[in-house]
Design an enzyme around this catalytic site. Structure first.
Site, PDB file in Angstrom:
ATOM      1  N   ARG B  50      10.865 -43.540 -39.653  1.00 55.61           N
ATOM      2  CA  ARG B  50      10.310 -42.471 -38.824  1.00 55.61           C
ATOM      3  C   ARG B  50      11.445 -41.612 -38.283  1.00 55.61           C
ATOM      4  O   ARG B  50      12.524 -42.099 -38.030  1.00 55.61           O
ATOM      5  CB  ARG B  50       9.579 -43.077 -37.627  1.00 55.61           C
ATOM      6  CG  ARG B  50       8.487 -44.016 -38.026  1.00 55.61           C
ATOM      7  CD  ARG B  50       7.966 -44.729 -36.792  1.00 55.61           C
ATOM      8  NE  ARG B  50       7.099 -45.824 -37.209  1.00 55.61           N
ATOM      9  CZ  ARG B  50       6.557 -46.697 -36.378  1.00 55.61           C
ATOM     10  NH1 ARG B  50       6.818 -46.620 -35.071  1.00 55.61           N
ATOM     11  NH2 ARG B  50       5.777 -47.651 -36.821  1.00 55.61           N
ATOM     12  N   ASP B  52      11.843 -39.006 -34.887  1.00 55.29           N
ATOM     13  CA  ASP B  52      11.134 -38.675 -33.655  1.00 55.29           C
ATOM     14  C   ASP B  52      10.725 -37.215 -33.623  1.00 55.29           C
ATOM     15  O   ASP B  52      11.273 -36.377 -34.342  1.00 55.29           O
ATOM     16  CB  ASP B  52      12.040 -38.929 -32.442  1.00 55.29           C
ATOM     17  CG  ASP B  52      12.372 -40.390 -32.275  1.00 55.29           C
ATOM     18  OD1 ASP B  52      11.522 -41.238 -32.603  1.00 55.29           O
ATOM     19  OD2 ASP B  52      13.503 -40.685 -31.823  1.00 55.29           O
ATOM     20  N   ARG B 199      20.631 -41.309 -30.930  1.00 53.59           N
ATOM     21  CA  ARG B 199      20.595 -40.510 -29.695  1.00 53.59           C
ATOM     22  C   ARG B 199      21.153 -41.291 -28.510  1.00 53.59           C
ATOM     23  O   ARG B 199      21.654 -40.695 -27.548  1.00 53.59           O
ATOM     24  CB  ARG B 199      19.173 -40.032 -29.424  1.00 53.59           C
ATOM     25  CG  ARG B 199      18.730 -38.956 -30.430  1.00 53.59           C
ATOM     26  CD  ARG B 199      17.231 -38.790 -30.478  1.00 53.59           C
ATOM     27  NE  ARG B 199      16.695 -38.364 -29.198  1.00 53.59           N
ATOM     28  CZ  ARG B 199      15.396 -38.344 -28.913  1.00 53.59           C
ATOM     29  NH1 ARG B 199      14.515 -38.731 -29.810  1.00 53.59           N
ATOM     30  NH2 ARG B 199      14.995 -37.944 -27.734  1.00 53.59           N
TER      31      ARG B 199
END
Lengths: 248, 248
Positions: B50, B52, B199
């Site tokens: 995935r 975000d 991140r």
């Protein structure tokens, strides 16, 4: 009254060009609105020239007259706090009373970004390129050499403005690598550009690069002064106003 | 049944991430819808992982199973004609039946783009950077050296997924020049990343670069395994999934 000179960057995607209009969102309109918030009254901003709907800038130069005395006012910080994110003040400084963003400009530089890969255009680049497909750079550079110099560019001017003369001096047309391997960047400098002239020059270069026009025919096109004989104006989103220069 | 492997680019700005969701616009959702138009029935696309909401990709790898036999079907051209402009198929090819975009991935590379100029962020770059302001690169690189290698990255994992192990091997953290003079690009490669790990790593590097954390304390943070001790997750728009690698 004190004159302020500023350099602006904007992404043209969501603007109906530079010039203020009653109903549409424009760069000048947003800037004047922010300045009115600061100054408490209507204000006129003068740009170095208009940019069309969808055209970007990294170095648009503007001036305005501040009616009162604010020697230490933080123009850049205040305006960037008030302006939408698609226009930014890169620099602001007091200017001489006789500085004029439009009439004082002695040279402008634009860049036009072409996308050459046929199978896709990267989403991250789609707002900043025209996907013209594969082209022959050598043929484009042949045409660029013919277009460079002092010429009557009447064949490369779209209708809509009255100008005294359609003679301009193109001091540079050069090719540069783009930010990705699929792009080329074409830089145009001149002492001034007619309406949509850069987009019409690019149309002519790409017509040569695609083999639809012979570089040798560019000379005859210039001499004809006939817009209807020239290739169509290319889309706005590939174009960026890079820099405006002023006499010292 | 034949398996198709594709490489995708997307701009994450207008997507609620990769994974299909009932009400929101997602990359997987758009892709599955386009494939259903082609195939005439529901289809499941498997991504390498995935991304975000707001995160971009230049090399997301996916696979799906085509239920019927279409040896010469032009997947790239057909999908790019059907998909919205913010997602593009860069490559499509038949794959071995045992190819799996997620389980076969042996390495991933992300890049995170930082904007360092305090006075403005260029409108043209605003969707692709985090404006963190000035930082000390040497301090960030000290921290990067400590984070590189095999570690338990529990302190850099956000909640929301169950994983068997939080040990990963970071094979590269390196700094590169950005597309403008105001940016730096940080490249992260690993055999896998935990949820929002890149991140969170960037958050730690920038905390060091701003002088709010000592590079030497990064070792203790890793050893603590405590997410609450680590700096906050940085915004998504600076992040791009660049490449996924598979065993031969």
């Amino acid at each position: 009254m004190t004159r302020v000179r500023m350099i602006l960057a904007y992404e043209g995607t969501e603007f109906c060009g530079w010039q203020v209009q009653p109903a549409d969102r424009t760069v000048q309109g947003e800037l004047e609105r922010a300045l009115e918030t600061i100054l408490g009254g209507p204000i006129r901003v003068h740009g170095s020239g208009r940019t069309d709907s969808g055209v970007h800038a990294l170095g648009q130069t503007v001036h305005f007259d501040c009616p009162d005395d604010r020697p230490n006012f933080p123009w850049q910080r205040s305006l960037n706090a008030l302006l939408p994110k698609d226009v930014r003040v890169l620099d602001a400084a007091w200017a001489a009373d006789d500085f004029h963003a439009r009439y004082g400009a002695v040279s402008k530089t634009y860049e036009y970004c072409l996308w050459h890969e046929r199978a896709f255009c990267l989403p991250q680049r789609r707002r900043f390129v025209w996907a013209c497909g594969p082209v022959d750079f050598a043929r484009m550079e042949e045409a660029a050499a013919i277009l460079s110099g002092e010429h009557d560019f009447a064949a490369f001017q779209n209708v809509g403005t009255d100008v005294e003369s359609t003679v301009r001096t193109v001091t540079e047309i050069s090719r540069h690598p783009g930010p990705t391997e699929f792009e080329s960047v074409w830089r145009f400098s001149a002492n001034g550009f007619l309406k949509q002239m850069v987009r019409n020059l690019v149309g002519c270069l790409v017509a040569c690069g695609r083999g639809r026009m012979e570089p040798d025919d560019v000379r005859a096109l210039l001499e004809s002064g006939d817009r209807t004989l020239a290739p169509a104006t290319v889309p706005p989103q590939g174009l960026t106003l890079m820099r405006v220069e002023y006499g010292s």
